[in-house]
Write a protein that holds these residues in place. Structure first.
Motif, PDB file in Angstrom:
ATOM      1  N   CYS A   1      24.375  50.117   3.448  1.00 40.63           N
ATOM      2  CA  CYS A   1      25.580  49.141   3.927  1.00 40.63           C
ATOM      3  C   CYS A   1      26.650  49.179   4.251  1.00 40.63           C
ATOM      4  O   CYS A   1      27.731  48.994   4.905  1.00 40.63           O
ATOM      5  CB  CYS A   1      26.193  47.816   2.911  1.00 40.63           C
ATOM      6  SG  CYS A   1      24.177  46.565   2.087  1.00 40.63           S
TER       7      CYS A   1
ATOM      8  N   ARG B   1      28.868  42.991  -0.080  1.00 39.40           N
ATOM      9  CA  ARG B   1      29.464  41.689   0.664  1.00 39.40           C
ATOM     10  C   ARG B   1      30.978  42.908   1.032  1.00 39.40           C
ATOM     11  O   ARG B   1      31.104  41.833   2.304  1.00 39.40           O
ATOM     12  CB  ARG B   1      30.732  41.961  -1.083  1.00 39.40           C
ATOM     13  CG  ARG B   1      29.549  40.478  -2.335  1.00 39.40           C
ATOM     14  CD  ARG B   1      30.491  40.310  -2.876  1.00 39.40           C
ATOM     15  NE  ARG B   1      31.458  39.761  -3.342  1.00 39.40           N
ATOM     16  CZ  ARG B   1      31.910  38.338  -3.535  1.00 39.40           C
ATOM     17  NH1 ARG B   1      30.925  37.838  -3.564  1.00 39.40           N
ATOM     18  NH2 ARG B   1      32.850  37.987  -3.080  1.00 39.40           N
TER      19      ARG B   1
ATOM     20  N   ALA C   1      29.680  42.283   4.439  1.00 34.31           N
ATOM     21  CA  ALA C   1      29.078  41.330   5.235  1.00 34.31           C
ATOM     22  C   ALA C   1      30.418  40.113   6.021  1.00 34.31           C
ATOM     23  O   ALA C   1      30.747  40.280   6.353  1.00 34.31           O
ATOM     24  CB  ALA C   1      28.929  40.095   4.029  1.00 34.31           C
ATOM     25  N   GLN C   2      31.652  41.327   4.857  1.00 35.32           N
ATOM     26  CA  GLN C   2      33.732  40.901   5.554  1.00 35.32           C
ATOM     27  C   GLN C   2      33.208  41.461   6.736  1.00 35.32           C
ATOM     28  O   GLN C   2      33.939  40.626   7.625  1.00 35.32           O
ATOM     29  CB  GLN C   2      34.168  41.273   4.496  1.00 35.32           C
ATOM     30  CG  GLN C   2      35.674  40.911   4.272  1.00 35.32           C
ATOM     31  CD  GLN C   2      36.000  41.096   3.240  1.00 35.32           C
ATOM     32  OE1 GLN C   2      35.713  41.167   2.685  1.00 35.32           O
ATOM     33  NE2 GLN C   2      37.493  41.629   3.925  1.00 35.32           N
TER      34      GLN C   2
ATOM     35  N   ARG D   1      31.367  40.547  10.176  1.00 35.22           N
ATOM     36  CA  ARG D   1      32.465  39.109  10.318  1.00 35.22           C
ATOM     37  C   ARG D   1      33.731  39.522  10.948  1.00 35.22           C
ATOM     38  O   ARG D   1      34.084  39.339  12.107  1.00 35.22           O
ATOM     39  CB  ARG D   1      32.607  38.264   9.180  1.00 35.22           C
ATOM     40  CG  ARG D   1      32.820  36.877   9.237  1.00 35.22           C
ATOM     41  CD  ARG D   1      33.786  36.105   8.216  1.00 35.22           C
ATOM     42  NE  ARG D   1      34.463  37.340   7.649  1.00 35.22           N
ATOM     43  CZ  ARG D   1      35.476  36.657   6.008  1.00 35.22           C
ATOM     44  NH1 ARG D   1      35.171  36.184   5.840  1.00 35.22           N
ATOM     45  NH2 ARG D   1      35.834  37.872   6.079  1.00 35.22           N
TER      46      ARG D   1
ATOM     47  N   ARG E   1      23.793  39.790  11.478  1.00 37.99           N
ATOM     48  CA  ARG E   1      22.788  39.206  11.246  1.00 37.99           C
ATOM     49  C   ARG E   1      22.294  40.062  10.238  1.00 37.99           C
ATOM     50  O   ARG E   1      21.638  38.910   8.953  1.00 37.99           O
ATOM     51  CB  ARG E   1      21.885  38.790  12.425  1.00 37.99           C
ATOM     52  CG  ARG E   1      22.410  38.026  13.065  1.00 37.99           C
ATOM     53  CD  ARG E   1      21.415  37.829  13.891  1.00 37.99           C
ATOM     54  NE  ARG E   1      21.494  38.817  15.033  1.00 37.99           N
ATOM     55  CZ  ARG E   1      20.128  39.797  15.039  1.00 37.99           C
ATOM     56  NH1 ARG E   1      19.356  39.123  14.698  1.00 37.99           N
ATOM     57  NH2 ARG E   1      20.561  39.806  16.432  1.00 37.99           N
TER      58      ARG E   1
ATOM     59  N   LYS F   1      23.923  39.974   6.540  1.00 37.88           N
ATOM     60  CA  LYS F   1      23.660  38.278   5.355  1.00 37.88           C
ATOM     61  C   LYS F   1      22.633  38.513   4.985  1.00 37.88           C
ATOM     62  O   LYS F   1      22.422  38.738   3.911  1.00 37.88           O
ATOM     63  CB  LYS F   1      23.402  37.153   5.946  1.00 37.88           C
ATOM     64  CG  LYS F   1      23.277  35.863   4.986  1.00 37.88           C
ATOM     65  CD  LYS F   1      24.292  35.711   4.118  1.00 37.88           C
ATOM     66  CE  LYS F   1      24.360  34.811   3.301  1.00 37.88           C
ATOM     67  NZ  LYS F   1      25.127  35.003   2.101  1.00 37.88           N
TER      68      LYS F   1
ATOM     69  N   GLN G   1      22.606  40.493   1.371  1.00 37.23           N
ATOM     70  CA  GLN G   1      23.717  40.139  -0.087  1.00 37.23           C
ATOM     71  C   GLN G   1      21.537  39.165  -0.540  1.00 37.23           C
ATOM     72  O   GLN G   1      22.234  38.631  -1.596  1.00 37.23           O
ATOM     73  CB  GLN G   1      23.806  39.291   0.613  1.00 37.23           C
ATOM     74  CG  GLN G   1      24.938  39.610   0.935  1.00 37.23           C
ATOM     75  CD  GLN G   1      26.822  38.514   1.606  1.00 37.23           C
ATOM     76  OE1 GLN G   1      26.479  37.817   2.274  1.00 37.23           O
ATOM     77  NE2 GLN G   1      27.519  38.872   0.540  1.00 37.23           N
TER      78      GLN G   1
ATOM     79  N   THR H   1      19.686  39.758  -5.470  1.00 40.45           N
ATOM     80  CA  THR H   1      20.725  38.951  -4.660  1.00 40.45           C
ATOM     81  C   THR H   1      21.848  39.466  -5.064  1.00 40.45           C
ATOM     82  O   THR H   1      22.185  39.819  -6.524  1.00 40.45           O
ATOM     83  CB  THR H   1      20.367  37.188  -4.369  1.00 40.45           C
ATOM     84  OG1 THR H   1      20.332  36.564  -6.003  1.00 40.45           O
ATOM     85  CG2 THR H   1      18.991  36.999  -4.242  1.00 40.45           C
ATOM     86  N   ASP H   2      23.195  38.600  -4.777  1.00 41.39           N
ATOM     87  CA  ASP H   2      24.629  38.349  -4.830  1.00 41.39           C
ATOM     88  C   ASP H   2      24.543  38.290  -6.882  1.00 41.39           C
ATOM     89  O   ASP H   2      25.076  38.753  -7.435  1.00 41.39           O
ATOM     90  CB  ASP H   2      25.438  37.980  -4.709  1.00 41.39           C
ATOM     91  CG  ASP H   2      26.140  39.020  -3.205  1.00 41.39           C
ATOM     92  OD1 ASP H   2      25.484  39.956  -2.934  1.00 41.39           O
ATOM     93  OD2 ASP H   2      27.168  38.736  -2.152  1.00 41.39           O
TER      94      ASP H   2
END
Length: 357
Positions: free
Chosen positions: A228, A295, A298-299, A302, A324, A327, A330, A335-336
Protein backbone atom coordinates in the motif's frame (compact mmCIF):
# COMPACT_ATOMS: atom_id res chain seq x y z
CA UNK A 1 13.93 -3.09 -8.48
CA UNK A 2 13.97 0.35 -10.13
CA UNK A 3 14.93 -1.14 -13.51
CA UNK A 4 12.24 -3.82 -13.18
CA UNK A 5 9.64 -1.17 -12.31
CA UNK A 6 10.61 0.98 -15.27
CA UNK A 7 10.47 -2.00 -17.63
CA UNK A 8 7.07 -3.27 -16.48
CA UNK A 9 5.03 -0.33 -15.18
CA UNK A 10 3.58 0.47 -18.60
CA UNK A 11 2.43 -3.13 -19.09
CA UNK A 12 0.58 -3.41 -15.76
CA UNK A 13 -2.58 -1.94 -17.25
CA UNK A 14 -2.62 -4.65 -19.89
CA UNK A 15 -2.25 -7.33 -17.20
CA UNK A 16 -5.24 -5.79 -15.45
CA UNK A 17 -7.34 -5.86 -18.63
CA UNK A 18 -6.27 -9.41 -19.47
CA UNK A 19 -7.02 -10.62 -15.95
CA UNK A 20 -3.71 -12.46 -15.61
CA UNK A 21 0.01 -12.04 -15.09
CA UNK A 22 1.99 -13.23 -18.11
CA UNK A 23 4.13 -16.32 -17.54
CA UNK A 24 7.25 -14.40 -18.54
CA UNK A 25 6.65 -11.84 -15.78
CA UNK A 26 6.29 -14.58 -13.18
CA UNK A 27 9.52 -16.14 -14.48
CA UNK A 28 11.26 -12.76 -14.31
CA UNK A 29 10.23 -12.29 -10.69
CA UNK A 30 11.36 -15.81 -9.84
CA UNK A 31 14.68 -15.35 -11.63
CA UNK A 32 15.46 -12.38 -9.40
CA UNK A 33 14.96 -14.56 -6.33
CA UNK A 34 11.97 -12.54 -5.12
CA UNK A 35 9.65 -15.55 -4.78
CA UNK A 36 12.18 -16.95 -2.31
CA UNK A 37 12.29 -13.78 -0.22
CA UNK A 38 10.74 -15.64 2.76
CA UNK A 39 12.57 -18.93 2.19
CA UNK A 40 15.75 -19.65 4.21
CA UNK A 41 18.98 -19.80 2.24
CA UNK A 42 19.39 -23.42 3.36
CA UNK A 43 16.25 -24.32 1.40
CA UNK A 44 17.04 -22.56 -1.85
CA UNK A 45 15.72 -19.10 -1.04
CA UNK A 46 17.10 -15.65 -0.36
CA UNK A 47 15.38 -14.71 2.88
CA UNK A 48 15.35 -10.95 3.29
CA UNK A 49 15.37 -9.01 6.52
CA UNK A 50 11.98 -7.44 7.36
CA UNK A 51 12.76 -3.96 6.02
CA UNK A 52 14.28 -5.26 2.77
CA UNK A 53 11.29 -7.54 2.28
CA UNK A 54 8.99 -4.59 2.91
CA UNK A 55 10.85 -2.40 0.41
CA UNK A 56 10.47 -5.18 -2.16
CA UNK A 57 6.71 -5.31 -1.52
CA UNK A 58 6.53 -1.52 -1.82
CA UNK A 59 8.45 -1.59 -5.08
CA UNK A 60 6.18 -4.21 -6.62
CA UNK A 61 3.12 -2.50 -5.14
CA UNK A 62 4.08 0.68 -6.98
CA UNK A 63 3.98 -1.26 -10.26
CA UNK A 64 1.00 -3.59 -9.86
CA UNK A 65 -0.93 -4.73 -6.80
CA UNK A 66 -1.59 -8.12 -8.39
CA UNK A 67 2.13 -8.64 -8.89
CA UNK A 68 2.73 -7.70 -5.27
CA UNK A 69 -0.07 -10.18 -4.44
CA UNK A 70 1.96 -12.97 -6.03
CA UNK A 71 4.89 -12.19 -3.75
CA UNK A 72 2.52 -11.97 -0.78
CA UNK A 73 0.81 -15.34 -1.15
CA UNK A 74 4.02 -17.13 -2.11
CA UNK A 75 5.76 -15.69 0.93
CA UNK A 76 2.82 -16.35 3.27
CA UNK A 77 2.82 -20.06 2.52
CA UNK A 78 6.61 -20.38 2.31
CA UNK A 79 7.17 -18.53 5.57
CA UNK A 80 4.69 -20.61 7.54
CA UNK A 81 6.14 -23.84 6.10
CA UNK A 82 9.64 -22.72 7.04
CA UNK A 83 8.62 -21.69 10.56
CA UNK A 84 5.90 -24.19 11.45
CA UNK A 85 6.59 -27.16 9.20
CA UNK A 86 8.69 -30.29 9.55
CA UNK A 87 11.42 -31.49 7.20
CA UNK A 88 9.01 -33.27 4.86
CA UNK A 89 6.98 -30.05 4.54
CA UNK A 90 10.10 -27.98 3.91
CA UNK A 91 10.86 -30.16 0.89
CA UNK A 92 8.41 -27.86 -0.93
CA UNK A 93 10.50 -24.76 -0.26
CA UNK A 94 13.05 -25.02 -3.10
CA UNK A 95 10.24 -25.27 -5.67
CA UNK A 96 8.41 -22.33 -4.09
CA UNK A 97 11.60 -20.23 -4.02
CA UNK A 98 12.33 -20.96 -7.68
CA UNK A 99 8.76 -20.32 -8.79
CA UNK A 100 8.38 -23.87 -10.10
CA UNK A 101 5.34 -24.11 -7.84
CA UNK A 102 2.96 -21.22 -7.06
CA UNK A 103 1.30 -21.36 -3.66
CA UNK A 104 -2.10 -20.13 -2.49
CA UNK A 105 -3.89 -19.81 0.83
CA UNK A 106 -7.36 -21.37 0.65
CA UNK A 107 -9.18 -20.18 3.76
CA UNK A 108 -12.22 -17.99 2.94
CA UNK A 109 -15.64 -19.59 2.43
CA UNK A 110 -19.19 -18.37 1.86
CA UNK A 111 -19.83 -18.43 5.60
CA UNK A 112 -16.31 -17.74 6.81
CA UNK A 113 -14.59 -14.52 5.78
CA UNK A 114 -13.37 -12.39 8.65
CA UNK A 115 -14.45 -15.16 11.05
CA UNK A 116 -12.27 -18.02 9.84
CA UNK A 117 -13.18 -20.08 12.89
CA UNK A 118 -16.49 -20.70 11.10
CA UNK A 119 -14.95 -22.64 8.19
CA UNK A 120 -16.97 -25.65 7.10
CA UNK A 121 -14.45 -27.47 4.92
CA UNK A 122 -14.06 -30.95 6.40
CA UNK A 123 -10.75 -32.67 7.03
CA UNK A 124 -11.44 -36.31 7.85
CA UNK A 125 -9.01 -39.15 8.62
CA UNK A 126 -9.44 -42.02 6.15
CA UNK A 127 -7.35 -45.05 5.23
CA UNK A 128 -4.36 -43.63 3.42
CA UNK A 129 -4.44 -40.16 4.91
CA UNK A 130 -6.80 -37.18 5.14
CA UNK A 131 -9.85 -36.42 3.00
CA UNK A 132 -10.64 -32.74 2.33
CA UNK A 133 -14.13 -31.69 1.24
CA UNK A 134 -15.31 -28.09 0.82
CA UNK A 135 -15.37 -25.00 -1.37
CA UNK A 136 -13.03 -22.06 -0.91
CA UNK A 137 -13.68 -18.62 -2.35
CA UNK A 138 -11.54 -15.69 -3.50
CA UNK A 139 -8.27 -17.65 -3.52
CA UNK A 140 -5.53 -15.32 -4.74
CA UNK A 141 -3.59 -17.06 -7.52
CA UNK A 142 -5.86 -20.03 -6.96
CA UNK A 143 -6.18 -20.34 -10.73
CA UNK A 144 -2.51 -21.25 -11.22
CA UNK A 145 -1.46 -22.55 -7.79
CA UNK A 146 0.28 -25.88 -7.62
CA UNK A 147 0.06 -26.04 -3.83
CA UNK A 148 -2.82 -24.95 -1.60
CA UNK A 149 -2.61 -24.32 2.14
CA UNK A 150 -6.16 -25.31 3.07
CA UNK A 151 -7.88 -24.42 6.33
CA UNK A 152 -10.47 -27.00 7.33
CA UNK A 153 -12.05 -28.39 10.44
CA UNK A 154 -11.77 -31.70 12.28
CA UNK A 155 -13.48 -32.84 15.51
CA UNK A 156 -10.45 -31.38 17.29
CA UNK A 157 -10.87 -27.97 15.66
CA UNK A 158 -9.43 -25.98 12.73
CA UNK A 159 -6.64 -27.79 10.89
CA UNK A 160 -4.27 -26.71 8.10
CA UNK A 161 -3.33 -29.10 5.31
CA UNK A 162 -1.00 -28.76 2.32
CA UNK A 163 -2.82 -29.98 -0.78
CA UNK A 164 -0.98 -30.35 -4.11
CA UNK A 165 -2.92 -29.37 -7.23
CA UNK A 166 -2.33 -32.82 -8.73
CA UNK A 167 -3.93 -34.64 -5.79
CA UNK A 168 -7.12 -35.09 -7.85
CA UNK A 169 -10.66 -34.00 -7.05
CA UNK A 170 -9.88 -30.26 -7.28
CA UNK A 171 -12.06 -27.96 -9.37
CA UNK A 172 -10.92 -24.41 -10.10
CA UNK A 173 -13.37 -21.66 -11.14
CA UNK A 174 -11.51 -18.53 -12.33
CA UNK A 175 -12.99 -15.21 -11.19
CA UNK A 176 -13.00 -12.35 -13.68
CA UNK A 177 -13.99 -8.69 -13.54
CA UNK A 178 -13.79 -8.12 -9.79
CA UNK A 179 -13.27 -4.55 -8.58
CA UNK A 180 -9.52 -4.79 -8.08
CA UNK A 181 -6.57 -7.17 -8.20
CA UNK A 182 -7.83 -8.25 -11.59
CA UNK A 183 -4.52 -9.82 -12.61
CA UNK A 184 -4.20 -11.81 -9.37
CA UNK A 185 -5.78 -14.86 -11.02
CA UNK A 186 -8.31 -15.22 -8.23
CA UNK A 187 -10.42 -18.37 -8.22
CA UNK A 188 -13.00 -20.30 -6.27
CA UNK A 189 -11.60 -23.75 -5.53
CA UNK A 190 -13.60 -26.87 -4.67
CA UNK A 191 -12.01 -29.83 -2.90
CA UNK A 192 -14.24 -32.82 -3.61
CA UNK A 193 -13.08 -35.60 -1.31
CA UNK A 194 -9.41 -34.91 -2.04
CA UNK A 195 -7.18 -37.42 -0.23
CA UNK A 196 -3.63 -36.51 0.79
CA UNK A 197 -1.18 -38.27 3.12
CA UNK A 198 -1.68 -37.53 6.81
CA UNK A 199 1.84 -36.06 6.83
CA UNK A 200 0.51 -33.15 4.76
CA UNK A 201 -1.13 -31.70 7.86
CA UNK A 202 0.81 -28.61 8.87
CA UNK A 203 0.92 -28.18 12.65
CA UNK A 204 -1.22 -30.02 15.15
CA UNK A 205 -4.86 -30.88 14.58
CA UNK A 206 -6.92 -28.08 16.12
CA UNK A 207 -4.10 -25.54 15.79
CA UNK A 208 -4.54 -24.82 12.09
CA UNK A 209 -6.01 -21.37 12.64
CA UNK A 210 -4.22 -20.11 15.74
CA UNK A 211 -0.73 -21.38 14.92
CA UNK A 212 -0.60 -21.81 11.14
CA UNK A 213 -3.07 -19.65 9.21
CA UNK A 214 -2.88 -16.81 11.76
CA UNK A 215 0.89 -16.70 11.29
CA UNK A 216 0.50 -16.72 7.50
CA UNK A 217 -2.04 -13.90 7.66
CA UNK A 218 0.20 -11.80 9.89
CA UNK A 219 2.96 -12.15 7.31
CA UNK A 220 0.47 -11.26 4.61
CA UNK A 221 -0.70 -8.11 6.40
CA UNK A 222 2.89 -6.93 6.66
CA UNK A 223 3.38 -7.46 2.94
CA UNK A 224 0.08 -5.75 2.05
CA UNK A 225 0.94 -2.77 4.27
CA UNK A 226 4.20 -2.15 2.44
CA UNK A 227 2.49 -2.73 -0.90
CA UNK A 228 0.00 0.00 0.00
CA UNK A 229 2.89 2.36 0.70
CA UNK A 230 4.27 1.65 -2.76
CA UNK A 231 0.88 2.14 -4.39
CA UNK A 232 0.30 5.44 -2.57
CA UNK A 233 3.81 6.67 -3.38
CA UNK A 234 3.23 5.93 -7.08
CA UNK A 235 0.00 7.93 -7.05
CA UNK A 236 1.66 10.81 -5.23
CA UNK A 237 4.35 10.89 -7.92
CA UNK A 238 1.73 10.81 -10.68
CA UNK A 239 -0.16 13.70 -9.09
CA UNK A 240 2.88 15.89 -8.48
CA UNK A 241 4.24 15.36 -12.00
CA UNK A 242 0.85 16.14 -13.52
CA UNK A 243 0.46 19.32 -11.49
CA UNK A 244 3.92 20.58 -12.41
CA UNK A 245 3.52 19.65 -16.06
CA UNK A 246 0.38 21.76 -16.49
CA UNK A 247 2.46 24.90 -17.15
CA UNK A 248 2.85 25.20 -13.39
CA UNK A 249 -0.65 26.68 -13.03
CA UNK A 250 -2.19 23.61 -11.45
CA UNK A 251 0.71 23.36 -9.03
CA UNK A 252 -0.09 26.87 -7.77
CA UNK A 253 -3.72 26.07 -7.00
CA UNK A 254 -4.09 26.11 -3.22
CA UNK A 255 -6.55 23.20 -3.05
CA UNK A 256 -4.29 21.04 -5.21
CA UNK A 257 -1.36 21.91 -2.95
CA UNK A 258 -3.42 20.81 0.06
CA UNK A 259 -4.21 17.46 -1.55
CA UNK A 260 -0.58 16.84 -2.43
CA UNK A 261 0.55 17.86 1.07
CA UNK A 262 -1.90 15.39 2.59
CA UNK A 263 -0.57 12.70 0.24
CA UNK A 264 2.99 13.35 1.40
CA UNK A 265 1.91 13.20 5.05
CA UNK A 266 -0.03 10.00 4.54
CA UNK A 267 2.69 8.17 2.63
CA UNK A 268 5.34 9.23 5.14
CA UNK A 269 3.24 8.14 8.12
CA UNK A 270 2.36 4.79 6.56
CA UNK A 271 6.00 4.07 5.75
CA UNK A 272 7.12 4.92 9.29
CA UNK A 273 4.51 2.58 10.74
CA UNK A 274 5.65 -0.20 8.41
CA UNK A 275 9.24 0.37 9.55
CA UNK A 276 8.03 0.30 13.15
CA UNK A 277 6.27 -3.03 12.52
CA UNK A 278 9.50 -4.40 11.04
CA UNK A 279 11.32 -3.66 14.29
CA UNK A 280 8.44 -4.76 16.54
CA UNK A 281 7.12 -8.03 15.03
CA UNK A 282 3.88 -8.28 17.00
CA UNK A 283 0.45 -8.90 15.45
CA UNK A 284 -0.99 -5.66 16.84
CA UNK A 285 1.85 -3.61 15.31
CA UNK A 286 1.38 -5.36 11.96
CA UNK A 287 -2.37 -4.76 12.21
CA UNK A 288 -1.79 -1.06 12.87
CA UNK A 289 0.60 -0.72 9.93
CA UNK A 290 -1.80 -2.50 7.60
CA UNK A 291 -4.77 -0.47 8.83
CA UNK A 292 -3.08 2.90 8.35
CA UNK A 293 -1.36 1.97 5.08
CA UNK A 294 -4.56 0.63 3.51
CA UNK A 295 -6.53 3.71 4.53
CA UNK A 296 -3.72 5.90 3.23
CA UNK A 297 -3.72 4.08 -0.11
CA UNK A 298 -7.48 4.52 -0.39
CA UNK A 299 -7.26 8.25 0.31
CA UNK A 300 -4.20 8.95 -1.82
CA UNK A 301 -5.50 7.05 -4.84
CA UNK A 302 -8.83 8.86 -4.54
CA UNK A 303 -7.11 12.24 -4.36
CA UNK A 304 -4.80 11.32 -7.24
CA UNK A 305 -7.81 10.75 -9.48
CA UNK A 306 -9.12 14.14 -8.33
CA UNK A 307 -5.88 15.91 -9.23
CA UNK A 308 -5.49 14.10 -12.54
CA UNK A 309 -9.09 14.73 -13.53
CA UNK A 310 -10.29 13.05 -16.71
CA UNK A 311 -6.88 11.48 -17.31
CA UNK A 312 -7.06 9.68 -13.97
CA UNK A 313 -10.45 8.23 -14.87
CA UNK A 314 -9.35 6.81 -18.21
CA UNK A 315 -9.37 3.02 -18.56
CA UNK A 316 -5.87 1.69 -18.12
CA UNK A 317 -4.48 4.75 -16.33
CA UNK A 318 -2.41 3.69 -13.30
CA UNK A 319 -4.39 5.98 -10.96
CA UNK A 320 -7.68 4.42 -12.05
CA UNK A 321 -6.28 0.92 -11.50
CA UNK A 322 -4.72 1.78 -8.14
CA UNK A 323 -7.98 3.45 -7.05
CA UNK A 324 -9.83 0.17 -7.60
CA UNK A 325 -7.09 -1.93 -6.04
CA UNK A 326 -6.87 0.28 -2.95
CA UNK A 327 -10.41 -0.54 -1.87
CA UNK A 328 -9.55 -4.21 -1.76
CA UNK A 329 -6.57 -3.46 0.47
CA UNK A 330 -9.08 -2.41 3.14
CA UNK A 331 -10.69 -5.84 2.92
CA UNK A 332 -8.00 -8.47 2.38
CA UNK A 333 -5.84 -9.98 5.16
CA UNK A 334 -8.16 -8.40 7.72
CA UNK A 335 -10.71 -5.69 7.11
CA UNK A 336 -10.32 -2.22 8.58
CA UNK A 337 -12.80 -3.23 11.28
CA UNK A 338 -10.87 -6.37 12.20
CA UNK A 339 -7.67 -4.33 12.42
CA UNK A 340 -9.41 -1.75 14.61
CA UNK A 341 -10.62 -4.48 16.96
CA UNK A 342 -7.19 -6.05 17.38
CA UNK A 343 -5.32 -2.77 17.78
CA UNK A 344 -7.83 -1.50 20.33
CA UNK A 345 -7.85 -4.79 22.26
CA UNK A 346 -4.06 -4.71 22.49
CA UNK A 347 -4.14 -1.17 23.83
CA UNK A 348 -6.79 -2.05 26.42
CA UNK A 349 -4.78 -5.10 27.54
CA UNK A 350 -1.70 -2.91 27.99
CA UNK A 351 -3.59 -0.53 30.25
CA UNK A 352 -5.31 -3.34 32.14
CA UNK A 353 -1.92 -4.86 32.89
CA UNK A 354 -0.61 -1.53 34.14
CA UNK A 355 -3.67 -1.08 36.30
CA UNK A 356 -3.22 -4.53 37.85
CA UNK A 357 0.42 -3.72 38.61
Amino acid sequence: MRRFAEDHAAAAGEWDRAGALPDEVVRAVAARGWLGAAVPDTHGGRRLDPVSFGELCAGLGGVCSSLRGLLTVQSMVADVIARRGEDHHRAWLPDLAAGRVIAALAATEDGAGSDLAAVGTRVEPVPGGLRISGRKRWVTFGETAGLYLVLGVTPRGPTAVLVPRDAGGITVEPVRGQLGLRAAMIAHVTFDGVVVPAAHRLGAAGAGLTHVVAAALDHGRYSVAWGCVGMARACLDLSARHAVARSGRLAQHQLVRRLVTDMVAGVTTARLLCEHAAGHPRPDRTMLAKYVAARTAAQVTRDAVQVLGAAGCAPGHPAERFFRDAKLMQLIEGTDEICQTHVCDAEFRRHATRGAA
